[in-house]
Scaffold this motif. Structure first.
Motif, mmCIF file in Angstrom:
data_model
loop_
_atom_site.group_PDB
_atom_site.id
_atom_site.type_symbol
_atom_site.label_atom_id
_atom_site.label_comp_id
_atom_site.label_asym_id
_atom_site.label_seq_id
_atom_site.Cartn_x
_atom_site.Cartn_y
_atom_site.Cartn_z
ATOM 1 N N THR A 137 0.854 -1.182 0.000
ATOM 2 C CA THR A 137 0.000 0.000 0.000
ATOM 3 C C THR A 137 0.884 1.224 0.000
ATOM 4 O OG1 THR A 137 -1.343 -1.305 1.460
ATOM 5 C CG2 THR A 137 -1.968 1.002 1.226
ATOM 6 N N PRO A 176 -6.022 -2.170 -8.958
ATOM 7 C CA PRO A 176 -7.259 -2.011 -8.191
ATOM 8 C C PRO A 176 -7.278 -2.965 -6.999
ATOM 9 C CG PRO A 176 -7.680 -2.931 -10.393
ATOM 10 C CD PRO A 176 -6.210 -2.758 -10.276
ATOM 11 N N GLY A 177 -7.765 -2.521 -5.874
ATOM 12 C CA GLY A 177 -7.879 -3.371 -4.686
ATOM 13 C C GLY A 177 -9.233 -3.150 -4.023
ATOM 14 N N ASP A 178 -9.480 -3.864 -2.920
ATOM 15 C CA ASP A 178 -10.772 -3.750 -2.239
ATOM 16 C C ASP A 178 -11.040 -2.333 -1.752
ATOM 17 O OD1 ASP A 178 -11.090 -6.353 -2.732
ATOM 18 O OD2 ASP A 178 -10.503 -7.051 -0.728
ATOM 19 N N GLY A 179 -10.070 -1.774 -1.052
ATOM 20 C CA GLY A 179 -10.298 -0.433 -0.506
ATOM 21 C C GLY A 179 -9.745 0.648 -1.410
ATOM 22 N N SER A 184 -7.449 1.746 -5.085
ATOM 23 C CA SER A 184 -6.273 1.205 -5.771
ATOM 24 C C SER A 184 -5.005 1.388 -4.933
ATOM 25 C CB SER A 184 -6.118 1.868 -7.135
ATOM 26 O OG SER A 184 -5.910 3.230 -6.956
ATOM 27 N N THR A 185 -4.055 0.517 -5.188
ATOM 28 C CA THR A 185 -2.749 0.616 -4.531
ATOM 29 C C THR A 185 -1.678 0.594 -5.617
ATOM 30 O OG1 THR A 185 -2.713 -1.768 -4.339
ATOM 31 C CG2 THR A 185 -3.447 -0.543 -2.400
#
Ligand code: F6P
Length: 490
Positions: A3, A39-42, A44-45
């Protein structure tokens, strides 16, 4: 994947300002940032982009602090979160916004529709458009301005590649206190080709804003010195070019790879197991031939498939015991020439399979997909012969990676004479990629030739890729950019 560090506290974005106890002392400027957004759950990282320049500079990151100016790869608008500077894996990253129109004009257009084909011997016809040039100028100006804002006083700035050839001059005008270096990763062409460029003088002058300009081969460096004299009336003094009282050192710095890292991955039991699994998945053939390239018309993918087809037709290679694995990494889909190249490679792979595959297995395994380094190294270990046949290439790091992965010295490297790597890797099976019959013979020799001799040659190649690795490349260039009292070398 990691992150990003949350948005950095407001930090003075101007040169020489004591905002941090330890200032970055090297600023890398490259078209792309060494990270990509995933893209991630919370939300993008960012994660480190595979391979390339950042691996080459790994040793520098460990020994000095470094920041990086580049494009995120996305179509940006001024509100894009990528535009905030942030830190990742010890590198301070400064994104440069590029709008969709600018990407089309500067990246797809001038960089990859004009300079890329021109500098690769006009294998694909270069296009000259005033509006592409204007977009290139304005994107180069934005890179120079961003760099001028973030570079500490007196820092060394290392600018990379053909997408940014105007930046050295623009940056020098903004920040005369900086040491500025430029390295061209692709070939610098012969005069007759370069002189076609309507903006040739401005581009040449752009590079002469640097203190050091580096090329992959001595031929590239010689070509550049000649055009500075012809176009700008510069004086050539030994390896240096002198113009209007300013001296630019023009040197040769063949780029290397992190060979230790590749060897470590190759020796890992998980890689050995994966290599065995790959061979099993391929139907346990006697011979695996491998090509790994960005899908690009310079790479000569069609010619190697044509040679393979010739060997199958002549019965010199048995499709029941041989498979050709071609990894073609998606690339520059919107730049001129790339869609056509993809269509022709895929047509050729399909027709070979149609004519020579059995129900149980394909003669050609074609993957239009990127692979991570661990999977690539497993493929390098699984392959008996690596076929690297670009019509023209600045260096070709795949050839070096393949060699570094040969911990048992079992593989054979076929390498185009027209890759920069051929200047160093003389023990490879060198081929003229325009000569299909010669390439057929080279593949035959690689598959059926004297194993002991091939092992001896591979041992010498392995020593070379470890000696001339990424760290020594970076040290050599940066040593010349930040000269000690004993002057620059070449
Ligand atoms: O070899 C030239 C180069 O621009 C590299 O610097 C880069 O890693 C590669 O081609 C991929 O290019 P692009 O950034 O256009 O995807």
């Amino acid at each position: 994947m990691s992150t990003p560090t949350p948005a950095a506290p407001p930090r003075p974005d101007r040169p020489g300002c004591p905002g941090r106890p330890e200032r970055p002392d090297l600023v890398v400027v490259a078209n792309r940032l060494p990270v990509r957004q995933v893209p991630g759950d919370g939300g993008s990282t960012w994660e480190r982009s595979p391979g390339g320049l950042v691996s080459a500079l790994e040793s520098v990151v460990r020994t000095s602090s470094m920041s990086w100016v580049g494009w995120s790869g996305a179509a940006d608008d001024p509100e894009h979160p990528a535009l905030t500077s942030f830190e990742q894996d010890g590198i301070r990253l400064h994104p440069v916004p590029v709008t969709d129109d600018e990407r089309q004009g500067s990246y797809d257009g001038f960089s990859n529709g004009t300079l890329w084909p021109l500098f690769h011997d006009a294998i694909f016809v270069p296009q000259f458009h005033e509006h592409w040039w204007e977009a290139y100028r304005s994107v180069n100006r934005r890179f120079a301005e961003r760099t001028a804002r973030v570079a500490p006083h007196g820092a060394a700035v290392w600018i990379h590649d053909y997408q940014l050839m105007l930046v050295p001059r623009l940056l020098r005008e903004l920040r005369p206190d900086l040491r500025i270096g430029f390295f061209l990763h692709i070939p610098f062409p012969a005069q007759e080709l370069y002189l076609r460029l309507p903006w040739r003088a401005a581009l040449t002058d752009g590079l002469l804003g640097a203190d050091v300009v580096g090329f992959q081969t001595t031929v590239g460096a010689d070509n550049f010195r000649l055009v500075t004299r012809r176009l700008l009336g510069a004086r050539v003094e030994g390896r240096d070019v002198v113009r209007a009282g300013r001296r630019t050192h023009v040197g040769t710095y063949p780029v290397g790879i992190d060979a230790d890292r590749v060897r470590r991955i190759a020796s890992d039991p998980a890689t050995v197991a994966r290599a065995a699994a790959i061979r099993a998945e391929l139907g346990s053939p006697r011979t695996v031939l491998l090509g790994v390239d960005r899908l690009d018309y310079t790479k000569g993918i069609e010619v190697r498939l044509r040679a393979y087809r010739g060997l199958l037709e002549a019965g010199r290679v048995d499709p029941a015991t041989t498979v050709f694995v071609q990894i073609a990494q998606p690339s520059r889909d919107e730049a001129p020439g790339y869609a056509e190249t993809r269509a022709s490679v895929e047509q050729m792979a399909g027709s070979i399979n149609g004519d020579f595959s059995a129900l149980g297995g394909a003669a050609v395994k074609y993957l239009h997909q990127g692979q991570d380094l661990a999977e690539l190294v497993a493929l390098y270990r699984a392959a008996d012969v690596m076929v690297v046949t670009p019509f023209r290439d600045g260096m070709n790091l795949v050839a070096k990676e393949y060699v570094a992965a040969q911990v048992d010295l079992d593989g054979v490297l076929i390498l185009s004479e027209f890759a920069g790597a051929a200047h160093q890797m003389r023990q490879a099976v060198l081929v003229n990629p325009f000569d299909v019959r010669g390439l057929e013979d080279a593949i035959d020799e690689a598959v059926n030739g004297d194993r002991r001799q091939h092992r001896r040659r591979m041992a010498s190649l392995v020593r070379g890729v470890h000696r001339d690795d990424a760290a020594s490349w970076a040290e050599h260039f940066l040593g010349d950019l930040r000269p000690t009292p004993t002057a620059a070398s070449a």
